[in-house]
Design a protein around this motif. Structure first.
Motif, mmCIF file in Angstrom:
data_model
loop_
_atom_site.group_PDB
_atom_site.id
_atom_site.type_symbol
_atom_site.label_atom_id
_atom_site.label_comp_id
_atom_site.label_asym_id
_atom_site.label_seq_id
_atom_site.Cartn_x
_atom_site.Cartn_y
_atom_site.Cartn_z
ATOM 1 N N SER A 57 0.809 -1.219 0.000
ATOM 2 C CA SER A 57 0.000 0.000 0.000
ATOM 3 C C SER A 57 0.842 1.269 0.000
ATOM 4 N N THR A 65 1.675 2.788 2.654
ATOM 5 C CA THR A 65 1.254 3.600 3.798
ATOM 6 C C THR A 65 1.395 2.791 5.076
ATOM 7 N N ALA A 105 -5.033 1.400 4.555
ATOM 8 C CA ALA A 105 -4.015 0.610 3.864
ATOM 9 C C ALA A 105 -4.643 -0.536 3.082
ATOM 10 N N THR A 141 -6.260 0.691 -0.164
ATOM 11 C CA THR A 141 -5.243 0.888 -1.197
ATOM 12 C C THR A 141 -4.779 -0.448 -1.767
ATOM 13 N N ARG A 147 -4.874 -2.021 -5.721
ATOM 14 C CA ARG A 147 -3.688 -2.451 -6.466
ATOM 15 C C ARG A 147 -3.735 -3.935 -6.811
#
Length: 402
Positions: A96, A98, A173, A176, A180
């Motif tokens: 992520s 993050t 997180a 995200t 992805r």
């Protein structure tokens, strides 16, 4: 003469997936991420991802200090999930980009008076009998670890292996990460569970779209058994258990306020204080059987603040920034319900009660394995829906006459 036009009903758009996951709290998000990593084409459905109990939680990763008599099987699952957390977080943060807000600061459980001290002594004995690591402390030793503790604190247990995570950073997180991993997130309400040829076959959304899938995963927390179209008796009832929780701000001048998560028993009432590295203190949480009520009450806030103030008097000087009530998903035995149900194609990932955040890594791995191989890992096998046996039939009869 031209032939009259025949009106053709508008066909509802349909999309095919390997799995549709209903519910995007930490459990649904993590299951979607892990399943997608294993090549499963995943759709995730939730009108407000991460906004329910996962958002309200304190993020305690405390299998030892939350161990209860008679729940040794659940304790083993909690411990196994806690062991996975560091690797789970490291991978999630790499994917992520993050922070997930993981903290390994440990937990300090303390007792306020002689009655509470007896409760804590029983807990220490329970830990010792099960081989769990906890260090008994005197009141003075507790204050050496946490100087702001009240003078009335009489004893404590230091559990270095009980940690915490910022649940809201974890949600961000995971959101995200699923993006992805090419998980399709549908921010819409499920209007109906679709059943074809006596098997779960997907869901119909409130906007009319149909998401067809080979498997449907119910991860909708306390609303998992309220999905329209779900046959009676396939799952035991999942009840909402209200928890009121507070968030306070710690000014830079008062930091660090606490170095550990502090759990306390104050005149028989349990309370916890969880410090965040970014200057927040979380205080929780009530346990109320109030149905789907999410109102914050003056009484609930008062009891939490009174208990927290008894342990750490300086709490009274901190700004109160948020009061909230969430609904934990409680099963009949307060343990999670995991794996394939008696309705082909329907998989459960619900009923985590107070341990949803803690059990996120192991639940995600178990359900992903179930989606790929059709089998639940041995470590989760005790938590299948079928463990309730004939009770499921009685649950269905109660629902029919409700």
């Amino acid at each position: 003469m031209d032939a009259p036009e025949i009106a053709i009903p508008h066909a509802r758009p349909r999309t095919d997936y390997d799995a549709v996951i209903v519910g995007a709290g930490v459990i649904g998000l993590a299951v979607a991420w892990r399943a997608a990593q294993r090549g499963v084409r995943v759709a995730l459905v939730d009108p407000e991802p991460g906004s329910g109990a996962s958002h309200a939680a304190a993020g305690m990763l405390a299998p030892v200090t939350e161990a209860h008599y008679g729940e040794e099987q659940l304790l083993r699952l909690n411990l196994a999930s806690a062991r996975r957390y560091p690797e789970f977080v490291a991978e999630l943060e790499e994917v992520s980009g993050t922070s997930a807000g993981f903290s390994a600061g440990g937990t300090l459980a303390v007792a306020f008076d002689s009655g509470d001290r007896a409760v804590l002594a029983d807990l220490a004995e329970f830990h010792q009998r099960l081989g769990l690591a906890s260090e008994p402390l005197t009141g003075r030793e507790c204050r050496a670890h946490e100087p702001l503790l009240a003078p009335d604190v009489q004893s404590g247990l230091l559990v270095s292996g009980d940690h915490q995570i910022d649940n809201r950073m974890l949600i961000a997180a995971l959101l995200t990460a699923i993006g992805r991993a090419h998980v399709q997130l549908h921010r819409e309400r499920v209007a109906e569970l679709l059943i074809e040829h006596d098997a779960a076959a997907g869901v119909r959304l409130a906007d009319g779209r149909i998401l067809h899938a080979q498997r449907v995963v119910l991860a909708a927390g306390c609303r998992s058994t309220s999905i329209p179209g779900l046959p009676s008796g396939v799952l035991p009832p999942i009840r909402p258990v209200k928890g009121q929780i507070l968030r306070l701000s710690v000014p830079a001048s008062a930091a660090p306020f606490l170095s550990h998560a502090v759990r306390g028993v104050v005149r028989g009432r349990q309370v916890y204080l969880v410090p965040r590295e970014h200057g927040e203190l979380v205080i929780g949480a009530t346990v109320e059987e109030q149905g789907f009520d999410t109102q914050v009450t003056a009484g609930g806030v008062y009891e939490l603040l009174r208990a927290a103030h008894g342990l750490v008097p300086d709490v009274g000087e901190l700004p109160l920034t948020e009061v909230r009530a969430g609904l934990r998903p409680g099963s009949p035995d307060n343990a999670p319900i995991l794996g394939a149900t008696d309705l082909p194609g329907l998989i459960a990932a619900t009923g985590h009660f107070r341990n949803g955040v803690l059990l996120t890594p192991i639940t995600a791995d178990a359900i992903a394995e179930c989606l790929v191989t059709g089998q639940l890992p041995e470590e989760a096998a005790a938590f299948v829906p079928q463990r309730f046996g004939k009770e499921l039939g009685r649950f269905a009869k109660k629902a029919a006459f409700a």
